[in-house]
Scaffold this active site. Structure first.
Site, PDB file in Angstrom:
ATOM      1  N   HIS A   1       0.768  -1.342  -0.091  1.00 44.53           N
ATOM      2  CA  HIS A   1       0.057   0.119  -0.041  1.00 44.53           C
ATOM      3  C   HIS A   1       1.025   1.308  -0.178  1.00 44.53           C
ATOM      4  CE1 HIS A   1      -3.264  -2.543   1.074  1.00 44.53           C
ATOM      5  NE2 HIS A   1      -2.709  -3.053   1.967  1.00 44.53           N
ATOM      6  N   ASP A   2       1.639   1.439   1.003  1.00 40.66           N
ATOM      7  CA  ASP A   2       2.180   2.962   1.227  1.00 40.66           C
ATOM      8  C   ASP A   2       3.380   3.375   0.311  1.00 40.66           C
ATOM      9  OD1 ASP A   2       0.505   3.016   3.460  1.00 40.66           O
ATOM     10  OD2 ASP A   2       2.206   2.274   4.876  1.00 40.66           O
TER      11      ASP A   2
END
Length: 314
Positions: free
Chosen positions: A247-248
């Site tokens: 995700h990040d």
């Protein structure tokens, strides 16, 4: 080279670790500060983890400031089952040599943005949005001075990862997310809809690990831990070509190379009243593109994102 000034606000976190290695290894970024928040792990651990990762990457020049230890109104939540007891998967914690920088993370954000021309400092938020909400409360004009605000959070078509409709970062502090999205900040949101397209397959992990550097080793180890967790907790199958979502790194990748993503103008609102739908992101695409307050990342060139991670690991 004209570098992009960037502040990363995060709660490391295994995927935060990959995002930080991407940022630490990218010469196109002028990394002004790392600010930490309680989220995936308590603040003391996320701050220590950011300092550990900074040291491993050989980027002791970047200050790490501790920020908010709890949401605006809620009790602190954690995600240790997805990140390990210490927040960094299989990694054994150690005491970093460089201390936390003086000053609260909220003050660090305000000072860094106000010290530079309006619109030149980007902010990547990889955890709950508490620090930015507090900064906007303290300095309302900050929203006009900030450049791009890239948020990893939210969910729509993919559904949530904490509740059926809520993603963790927004769910953990929905009031903060609500305040940020109601502000004049130019928010681009990287939700599960797009991060679920960025999968850490065996081949991609192997390519990162093959670089043979501390940054590459850390990024590969974090993704390997995510594979284990996703199989054991979420129940993803062991299929060829399968991998857990990463995700990040997406907001950082967008700052570096925006052409990797397609964005849709929209207006985003956050549910703060109902516990059943706490943290739900309501995304309205029926807006005038010229005046839409937000952007929603819709698609991504996942290979391009992993190419950036491999390059930064070198």
């Amino acid at each position: 080279m004209n570098k992009q000034s960037l502040i990363i606000d995060c709660d490391p976190g295994v995927d935060d670790a990959v995002a930080l290695m991407l940022a630490f290894g990218s010469p196109a970024l002028d990394l002004l500060a790392i600010t930490t928040v309680g989220g995936n792990a308590p603040l003391a651990k996320t701050t220590r983890n950011a300092r550990m990762l900074r040291q491993i990457a050989g980027r002791q020049d970047v200050p790490v400031h501790a920020g908010a230890d709890r949401p605006l109104r809620r009790k602190p939540a954690g995600a240790g089952e997805f990140h390990g007891e210490e927040g960094l998967g299989f990694m054994t914690p150690f005491a970093p040599t460089r201390p936390v920088a003086d000053g609260h993370g909220v003050d660090a954000i305000i000072s860094a943005v106000n010290a530079r021309p309006p619109g030149t400092v980007a902010l990547a938020l990889l955890g709950p949005l508490t620090n930015l909400a507090l900064a906007l409360r303290r300095e309302p004009l900050l929203a006009r001075r900030l450049g791009a605000v890239a948020v990893m959070g939210g969910a729509r078509s993919e559904g949530g990862n904490i509740t059926p409709s809520a993603e963790f970062n927004i769910w953990a502090d929905p009031e903060a997310a609500d305040e940020v999205l109601r502000s004049e900040c130019r928010v681009t949101m990287f939700s599960l809809d797009v991060t679920h397209q960025v999968r850490a397959t065996e081949a991609r992990i192997a390519a990162i690990g093959a670089v043979g550097t501390p940054k590459g080793d850390v990024a590969a180890a974090m993704m390997t831990f995510s594979q284990t967790v996703e199989r054991e907790i979420v129940g993803w199958p062991s299929l060829s070509g399968w991998g857990p979502p990463v995700h990040d790194p997406c907001p950082v990748a967008w700052v570096l190379k925006p052409e990797l993503f397609t964005l849709k103008p929209c207006k985003i609102a956050v549910e703060t009243q109902s516990e059943l739908t706490r943290g739900h992101t309501s995304v309205e695409f029926r807006v005038d593109a010229a005046t839409a307050p937000h952007l929603w990342a819709a698609t991504v060139d996942a290979d391009g994102v992993f190419d950036l991670i491999v390059k930064a690991a070198g």
